[in-house]
Structures are given as structure tokens and as C-alpha cells.
Design a protein around this motif. Sequence first.
Motif, PDB file in Angstrom:
ATOM      1  N   UNK A 189      46.876  97.430  66.686  1.00  0.00           N
ATOM      2  CA  UNK A 189      45.700  98.225  66.320  1.00  0.00           C
ATOM      3  C   UNK A 189      44.637  97.375  65.636  1.00  0.00           C
ATOM      4  N   UNK A 190      43.397  97.783  65.809  1.00  0.00           N
ATOM      5  CA  UNK A 190      42.265  97.125  65.161  1.00  0.00           C
ATOM      6  C   UNK A 190      41.995  97.803  63.824  1.00  0.00           C
ATOM      7  N   UNK A 191      41.887  97.001  62.782  1.00  0.00           N
ATOM      8  CA  UNK A 191      41.657  97.561  61.453  1.00  0.00           C
ATOM      9  C   UNK A 191      40.379  98.381  61.417  1.00  0.00           C
ATOM     10  N   UNK A 192      40.464  99.569  60.831  1.00  0.00           N
ATOM     11  CA  UNK A 192      39.304 100.428  60.656  1.00  0.00           C
ATOM     12  C   UNK A 192      38.933 101.272  61.855  1.00  0.00           C
ATOM     13  N   UNK A 193      39.653 101.139  62.953  1.00  0.00           N
ATOM     14  CA  UNK A 193      39.358 101.901  64.167  1.00  0.00           C
ATOM     15  C   UNK A 193      40.407 102.999  64.337  1.00  0.00           C
ATOM     16  N   UNK A 194      39.971 104.245  64.301  1.00  0.00           N
ATOM     17  CA  UNK A 194      40.894 105.374  64.407  1.00  0.00           C
ATOM     18  C   UNK A 194      41.412 105.517  65.838  1.00  0.00           C
TER      19      UNK A 194
END
Length: 265
Positions: A189-194
Motif C-alpha cells: 500500500x501507498x502511505x496516505x492513500x485510502x
Amino acid sequence: MSLKPCRLGGRYFEAGGNALLLAIFADIHANRQAFTACLEAARSRGAERLILLGDFVGYGGDPEWTVDTVMSLVEQGAVAVRGNHDNAIESPSESMNPVAQAAIDWTRGRLDTKQRRFLAGLPLTIEEEDRLYVHSEASNPPRWRYVQSASDAARSMIATPAQITFCGHIHLPGLYSMSVTAKMTSFVPTSGVAVQLLKGRQWLAVAGSVGQPRDHNPAACFLTFDTGTREITYCRVGYDIEAAAKRIRDAGLPVWLAERLTQGR
């Protein structure tokens, strides 16, 4: 957090069935600076409930403070499960590498009876609504298996009816899903991306590590999950790494435990 869970028949449910923003932490490892920063970040994001996925001790230089903090949070309604390092405090037969064992031996001498009993009394798993919380994985929690691949994640998901499993243990963030035909997907997952966890799939979210990240990013890692929108968001938080490293060095613990914090590995 003031909101307390309701416990019915060994299962936990949100009071009144209302949607909550959960903040989920794993592998704190007695890193006071990282845990403090993550707690502050979670509260600033509006987290209403804390989920603590184990390994509160080991590696870091502040086990007493960390266990006391976790105990206080649980009294306020947080959910906590036991990790393998927590288990090793009262189970010397737990197999660990020499560096981890040295940290556990030191930690064991720092904790008082109440703190040790608290760790020993934590459950290995907790079910809540359609979610399972576990330190390692669901197929055999006491074996402390790592989720390192899609096949590992599938083994865990097949072992539980929970639609979403939250775990830690490997210190690397990851997100896996399985379709009704057993087709697996996995990604970092990419940090800060829901990411919305669709109900048509079963999910396993590996939370990364608060106190000792190993994905070459030294920032502390935790995640949030909105039980209403079903959105999961991985969060990275900077903290005073040098202060945490100094606590390790001052304790006389293996120097590598301090050095790896700056390298995120």
C-alpha cells in the motif's frame, strides 16, 4: 479513548453498531518515541478506537513505559492481542535469534509482576464484527508464522470466516485479498492513500511496524480503518529516532538494534 467495546460470547462488537475509525498498531517493540508519535497522529486523524496487535516489548529501550501505556489504553477500551516477544517474557522456550533473545532477557528483568501477568494474559486472537485481530496469522497463531507471500495470506484467510484479518509480525506493510474463486491479489500500500476493502473479497492487512520498520523506510507505520466506508489507510510518521536509539545504547542492548532504526531494516 473513552469508547469501550461490548463483549458477547467471546466476541467484541461496537456499542450500538455505529461506524468507527480504528487505528491499528503492530510491533511497537518498546519504542516510546515511535509509539507516542503514532498515538498523536492517530488522534489527530480522529481515531475513535485503538487496536494493538502485539509485540509490545523486545528490541527497544522502554518496555516498562510501553506496557504501562498499553495497559492504560486497554482499560480505556482498546483491544490488544499477544505477540511472540510478549509471549517470550513468560515462556523462555520461545525460539529467537541471539539478538532478540538478549533483548528479551534484559526486558524480563525490567518488568514487574503486574506487567508480566498482563502480557501473559493477553489473547492470541480477538474477533470483532467481521474482523479478526492476530499478531501473526490465523491458521495457527501460536506458531508465529510470517505472512510473506500470497500463499501465506491465503492459508491464513482460509482458516477464518472473518472478512478482514489484521496482523503484524513481519514488520512490513502489505495488503492481500482473495476472491470467492480463491484468486489472490497482493500489493504494497501507498502511505496516505485510502483503499476500500470491497465486501466481495476476503482481506488480510499486514500493519507494518510502529517501533522497528523493515521496509527501508525508518518512519513509524500504523494504519486506520473506517468501519463505515471500509477504507483502510496506511500512515507513516516521523519520530525522534536518535532518542529511541540512545535508549537502546544506554540500556547496553546490542548496538545493531539502535542502528537499524535509522535504516528501516
